[in-house]
Design a protein around this motif. Structure first.
Motif, PDB file in Angstrom:
ATOM      1  N   THR A  45      56.256  39.931  40.671  1.00  0.00           N
ATOM      2  CA  THR A  45      57.350  40.963  41.388  1.00  0.00           C
ATOM      3  C   THR A  45      57.999  41.792  40.154  1.00  0.00           C
ATOM      4  N   PHE A  65      54.693  34.356  42.255  1.00  0.00           N
ATOM      5  CA  PHE A  65      54.914  35.709  42.951  1.00  0.00           C
ATOM      6  C   PHE A  65      56.123  36.378  42.497  1.00  0.00           C
ATOM      7  N   ALA A  66      57.243  35.551  42.371  1.00  0.00           N
ATOM      8  CA  ALA A  66      58.372  36.031  41.620  1.00  0.00           C
ATOM      9  C   ALA A  66      58.203  36.542  40.270  1.00  0.00           C
ATOM     10  N   VAL A 113      56.267  30.283  44.703  1.00  0.00           N
ATOM     11  CA  VAL A 113      57.297  31.008  44.515  1.00  0.00           C
ATOM     12  C   VAL A 113      57.496  31.483  43.110  1.00  0.00           C
ATOM     13  N   ALA A 172      57.318  35.873  48.032  1.00  0.00           N
ATOM     14  CA  ALA A 172      58.383  34.887  47.029  1.00  0.00           C
ATOM     15  C   ALA A 172      59.361  34.687  48.189  1.00  0.00           C
TER      16      ALA A 172
END
Length: 297
Positions: A195, A191-192, A188, A49
């Motif tokens: 996470t 993947f954020a 981004v 990210a």
């Protein structure tokens, strides 16, 4: 008539995707002894990210403008990254054989093929159904030895099935709601989201256990750059360019390719039945992706 660059792309893109995606199990085998599954993935997703956020800023990538767009991207990220990879890594971590996990996840093309018709109006020709059947048979042959060792714990099997549902629904969701997203800034967001979803599991279940051994560092760098950036980008490009069922059929090639890599890198046995399975998978995928003949004038 198809141009030479277009033909090259239609061949190189799926071949590159299968080769890169297949290294995922190799990276897991190298890195998991040094870290918990959720810890490993959380660090990996956060690194991706941040890297793609920097790329997006430098290249001035367009960012999603509405909450709806962000929401769709986040859901796709949770399905494709957090649920799929989280399930597979956690299953391997509790003793499920990588080949057995690959076999179960190899059912994805069949599930996508069934769902793509009602969702996208994609109809498979009889030859494509034959190809899907051959692909599944080939996957079973490749992992036959793994099946002889047992499926591991019921909890581990459940995790792999959960992962299978994640990647199947995620592939369909990505094509339906995120087909036009920018592959840099959209990733981004995805993947954020992954996470944030896995960080609590890494905290509560594993206490962020990690040993920064050379093998772990290599696996982490490889999985961040090659898998999460390279292979995922190729996957989304393929989803955007092709039919969902045809893209999903490429996943049939992952177990035999992984088996071949493990044989070359780790000296794992590769019996004749596995070689037969590989050949069967290749034929099956070729049939699924075979273009219908155009009528001649």
């Amino acid at each position: 008539m198809t141009t030479t660059p277009a033909r090259s792309a239609s061949f190189l893109l799926p071949v590159s995707f299968v080769a890169l995606w297949s290294t995922g199990f190799i990276g897991a085998k190298l890195g998991l002894p040094s870290a918990g599954a959720f810890t490993f993935l959380t660090i990996r997703f956060a690194a991706v990210a941040l890297l793609l956020a920097l790329v997006s800023v430098v290249t001035r990538a367009p960012w999603p403008k509405t909450r709806r767009e962000i929401g769709h991207m986040a859901v796709a990220g949770l399905l494709v990254h957090a649920i799929y990879l989280g399930g597979v890594f956690a299953a391997i971590g509790v003793g499920v054989e990588a080949g057995v996990a690959a076999l179960i996840c190899g059912l994805q093309p069949v599930l996508v093929a069934f769902a793509a018709g009602p969702l996208f109006g994609e109809r498979l020709r009889p030859v494509q159904w034959i190809g899907l059947t051959l692909g599944l048979v080939g996957v079973v042959l490749v992992v036959a030895q793994k099946l002889a060792l047992g499926l591991g714990t019921p909890a581990g099997v459940a995790l792999v099935i959960f992962a299978l549902l994640g990647i199947t629904i995620g592939t369909l969701y990505q094509k339906r709601f995120c087909a036009g997203m920018d592959l840099r800034s959209g990733a981004v967001v995805q993947f954020a989201a992954a996470t944030l979803a896995l960080a609590p599991f890494a905290t509560v279940l594993e206490g962020w256990r990690v040993e920064f051994t050379p093998a772990f560092i290599f696996a982490l760098v490889w999985l961040v750059l090659v898998l999460s950036v390279g292979a995922i980008t190729l996957l989304y490009v393929l989803i955007r360019r092709g039919a969902a069922a045809e893209v999903a059929s490429l996943f049939f090639l992952v177990p035999p390719t992984t088996a071949l890599m493990a044989w070359l890198l780790f000296g794992e046995t590769l019996e004749p039945v596995s070689a037969l399975g590989m050949a069967t998978v290749v034929v099956g995928v070729a049939l699924v992706n075979r273009s219908p003949r155009q009528p001649q004038n």
